[in-house]
Design a protein around this motif. Structure first.
Motif, PDB file in Angstrom:
ATOM      1  N   PHE A   9      47.772  31.435 -11.510  1.00  6.27           N
ATOM      2  CA  PHE A   9      46.871  31.185 -12.630  1.00  6.27           C
ATOM      3  C   PHE A   9      47.527  30.217 -13.616  1.00  6.27           C
ATOM      4  O   PHE A   9      47.953  30.594 -14.695  1.00  6.27           O
ATOM      5  CB  PHE A   9      46.513  32.502 -13.334  1.00  6.27           C
ATOM      6  CG  PHE A   9      45.827  33.488 -12.445  1.00  6.27           C
ATOM      7  CD1 PHE A   9      44.598  33.192 -11.862  1.00  6.27           C
ATOM      8  CD2 PHE A   9      46.396  34.721 -12.176  1.00  6.27           C
ATOM      9  CE1 PHE A   9      43.969  34.102 -11.040  1.00  6.27           C
ATOM     10  CE2 PHE A   9      45.764  35.639 -11.353  1.00  6.27           C
ATOM     11  CZ  PHE A   9      44.546  35.317 -10.785  1.00  6.27           C
ATOM     12  N   LEU A  10      47.637  28.971 -13.220  1.00  8.04           N
ATOM     13  CA  LEU A  10      48.321  27.979 -14.031  1.00  8.04           C
ATOM     14  C   LEU A  10      47.339  27.262 -14.949  1.00  8.04           C
ATOM     15  O   LEU A  10      46.264  26.847 -14.522  1.00  8.04           O
ATOM     16  CB  LEU A  10      49.029  26.960 -13.138  1.00  8.04           C
ATOM     17  CG  LEU A  10      50.125  27.517 -12.207  1.00  8.04           C
ATOM     18  CD1 LEU A  10      50.673  26.409 -11.339  1.00  8.04           C
ATOM     19  CD2 LEU A  10      51.236  28.157 -13.020  1.00  8.04           C
ATOM     20  N   GLY A  11      47.758  27.078 -16.225  1.00 11.56           N
ATOM     21  CA  GLY A  11      46.915  26.344 -17.150  1.00 11.56           C
ATOM     22  C   GLY A  11      46.696  24.909 -16.717  1.00 11.56           C
ATOM     23  O   GLY A  11      45.636  24.328 -16.951  1.00 11.56           O
ATOM     24  N   SER A  12      47.686  24.318 -16.050  1.00 12.04           N
ATOM     25  CA  SER A  12      47.548  22.941 -15.583  1.00 12.04           C
ATOM     26  C   SER A  12      46.491  22.805 -14.509  1.00 12.04           C
ATOM     27  O   SER A  12      46.013  21.694 -14.233  1.00 12.04           O
ATOM     28  CB  SER A  12      48.897  22.440 -15.050  1.00 12.04           C
ATOM     29  OG  SER A  12      49.361  23.264 -13.988  1.00 12.04           O
ATOM     30  N   ASP A  13      46.109  23.907 -13.876  1.00 13.78           N
ATOM     31  CA  ASP A  13      45.059  23.895 -12.862  1.00 13.78           C
ATOM     32  C   ASP A  13      43.719  24.372 -13.422  1.00 13.78           C
ATOM     33  O   ASP A  13      42.794  24.635 -12.657  1.00 13.78           O
ATOM     34  CB  ASP A  13      45.447  24.775 -11.668  1.00 13.78           C
ATOM     35  CG  ASP A  13      46.615  24.179 -10.892  1.00 13.78           C
ATOM     36  OD1 ASP A  13      46.629  22.951 -10.716  1.00 13.78           O
ATOM     37  OD2 ASP A  13      47.502  24.934 -10.490  1.00 13.78           O
ATOM     38  N   GLY A  14      43.640  24.492 -14.741  1.00 13.03           N
ATOM     39  CA  GLY A  14      42.369  24.827 -15.366  1.00 13.03           C
ATOM     40  C   GLY A  14      42.143  26.296 -15.629  1.00 13.03           C
ATOM     41  O   GLY A  14      41.079  26.681 -16.115  1.00 13.03           O
ATOM     42  N   TRP A  15      43.132  27.152 -15.322  1.00 14.54           N
ATOM     43  CA  TRP A  15      42.954  28.580 -15.556  1.00 14.54           C
ATOM     44  C   TRP A  15      43.126  28.901 -17.037  1.00 14.54           C
ATOM     45  O   TRP A  15      44.043  28.412 -17.693  1.00 14.54           O
ATOM     46  CB  TRP A  15      43.953  29.395 -14.733  1.00 14.54           C
ATOM     47  CG  TRP A  15      43.580  29.494 -13.293  1.00 14.54           C
ATOM     48  CD1 TRP A  15      44.090  28.766 -12.260  1.00 14.54           C
ATOM     49  CD2 TRP A  15      42.615  30.370 -12.719  1.00 14.54           C
ATOM     50  NE1 TRP A  15      43.487  29.139 -11.079  1.00 14.54           N
ATOM     51  CE2 TRP A  15      42.576  30.118 -11.327  1.00 14.54           C
ATOM     52  CE3 TRP A  15      41.762  31.340 -13.247  1.00 14.54           C
ATOM     53  CZ2 TRP A  15      41.733  30.794 -10.460  1.00 14.54           C
ATOM     54  CZ3 TRP A  15      40.920  32.025 -12.382  1.00 14.54           C
ATOM     55  CH2 TRP A  15      40.908  31.751 -11.006  1.00 14.54           C
ATOM     56  N   LYS A  16      42.234  29.727 -17.553  1.00 13.23           N
ATOM     57  CA  LYS A  16      42.282  30.174 -18.929  1.00 13.23           C
ATOM     58  C   LYS A  16      42.176  31.696 -18.960  1.00 13.23           C
ATOM     59  O   LYS A  16      41.454  32.283 -18.148  1.00 13.23           O
ATOM     60  CB  LYS A  16      41.137  29.565 -19.746  1.00 13.23           C
ATOM     61  CG  LYS A  16      41.143  28.042 -19.778  1.00 13.23           C
ATOM     62  CD  LYS A  16      39.936  27.505 -20.527  1.00 13.23           C
ATOM     63  CE  LYS A  16      39.914  25.985 -20.513  1.00 13.23           C
ATOM     64  NZ  LYS A  16      38.708  25.452 -21.209  1.00 13.23           N
ATOM     65  N   LYS A  17      42.896  32.298 -19.891  1.00  9.01           N
ATOM     66  CA  LYS A  17      42.818  33.749 -20.057  1.00  9.01           C
ATOM     67  C   LYS A  17      42.050  34.053 -21.332  1.00  9.01           C
ATOM     68  O   LYS A  17      42.425  33.611 -22.416  1.00  9.01           O
ATOM     69  CB  LYS A  17      44.206  34.379 -20.097  1.00  9.01           C
ATOM     70  CG  LYS A  17      44.164  35.906 -20.166  1.00  9.01           C
ATOM     71  CD  LYS A  17      45.517  36.533 -19.865  1.00  9.01           C
ATOM     72  CE  LYS A  17      46.505  36.328 -20.962  1.00  9.01           C
ATOM     73  NZ  LYS A  17      47.742  37.150 -20.767  1.00  9.01           N
TER      74      LYS A  17
END
Length: 319
Positions: A132-140
């Motif tokens: 769940f990487l932010g660089s891949d567009g994942w947001k929590k």
């Protein structure tokens, strides 16, 4: 199109597509089983469906993350791979692929605890090196759910209802997923234009309509017609392609490792044949969101908080 050897032909609305994914396909392209003498055709990798660039290097055979050494990594990989009910073939793999591996060292297992290693994997998921990487567009993010009021029978609106907050909801942009899907090598298996499929039975019988794929449906055809009628972008001569999305959700172990459990939401593109999408090695499901399990948290909130609504039928629906 011309009638093929099975008596089938297609009727397109407008121009023919520039690419037909069914050209030069064999039975091997639609089969995916350990019991068949065929080489799996991997058009994509699993990491791409989490948002990783499709040309990113896959983990090498020497990768041990998050485990402390190669021996433990080999053993845990065997544990997570394959069926949850181990077979004779998987026992052979344990011996020849793990115990007899050149990197296997029994001294690395003297203090081995399976529970510790599964927890290590769970902690890895939550860490910065997880998928769940932010660089891949994942947001929590979080979601606030309005609950039935204890005095809901007396009227009132949702603005005054008690709220239950669900944290740690991982999600991605649908637009980003669609872009990534069409940049993936698997897009070579996508149908660019819908069509109606017919069977020519002969004997002066009228052709029969054949159903079975989303891209032969009337709805897909209507979507394509609407897209072709849109005003073009200035200077753009690219082909216009509809991209219907299909969403699924079901509770599962998080990527089938450790004890972490979430409720994933997947997207598949209807441009791809169902015979390709069902192949495990096709990795056709794009990860849109992961919803955490809230059952225990909500029951604690219900039992110990100020919320005292007693209608169990509503509680069941919330969980």
């Amino acid at each position: 199109t011309e009638v093929n050897e099975f008596g089938l032909f297609r009727v397109y609305s407008g121009a023919l597509p520039t690419h037909d994914p069914e050209d030069n396909k064999t039975i091997d392209d639609y089969c995916d089983s350990n019991h068949l003498d065929a080489t799996p055709n991997h058009t994509s990798g699993p990491l791409a469906k989490f948002g990783h660039s499709h040309d990113a290097p896959e983990p090498t055979e020497t990768t041990t993350v998050p485990f402390p050494n190669k021996t433990v990594a080999l053993l845990m990989n065997w544990y997570y791979a394959g069926s949850s009910t181990k077979t004779v073939q998987e026992l052979d793999h344990l011996v020849h692929g793990v115990i007899c591996h050149d990197d296997f060292n029994r001294d690395d297992l003297r203090n081995f605890r399976a529970s510790r290693e599964t927890k290590r994997m769970d902690d890895f998921i939550e860490g910065p090196a997880s998928v769940f990487l932010g660089s891949d567009g994942w947001k929590k993010g979080s979601v606030s759910i309005a609950l039935p009021r204890a005095d809901s029978t007396n009227g009132g609106d949702e603005s005054s209802a008690p709220r239950f907050k669900v944290d740690d909801v991982w999600h991605r942009s649908i637009v980003d997923i669609v872009i990534a899907a069409w940049q993936d090598p698997a897009s070579s298996t996508y149908h660019l234009r819908p069509y109606h499929l017919f069977y020519e039975g002969g004997d002066d019988r009228p052709p029969e309509r054949v159903y079975g794929e989303a891209y032969v449906s009337d709805l897909f055809m209507e979507m394509d017609t609407a897209i072709q009628m849109l005003p073009p972008e200035p200077g753009c001569t690219l082909e216009r392609i509809p991209s219907p999305l299909m969403l699924w959700s079901d509770s599962t172990h998080l990527t089938n490792f450790g004890t972490a459990s979430m409720w994933p939401i997947y997207i598949q593109l209807a441009n791809q044949s169902k015979y390709v999408r069902i192949k495990p090695t096709a990795f056709a499901s794009h990860h849109l969101a992961y919803l955490p399990s809230v059952c225990h948290k909500f029951m604690s909130f219900f039992a110990h908080g100020t919320y005292q609504f007693k209608a169990t039928r509503y509680i069941t629906g919330l969980l």
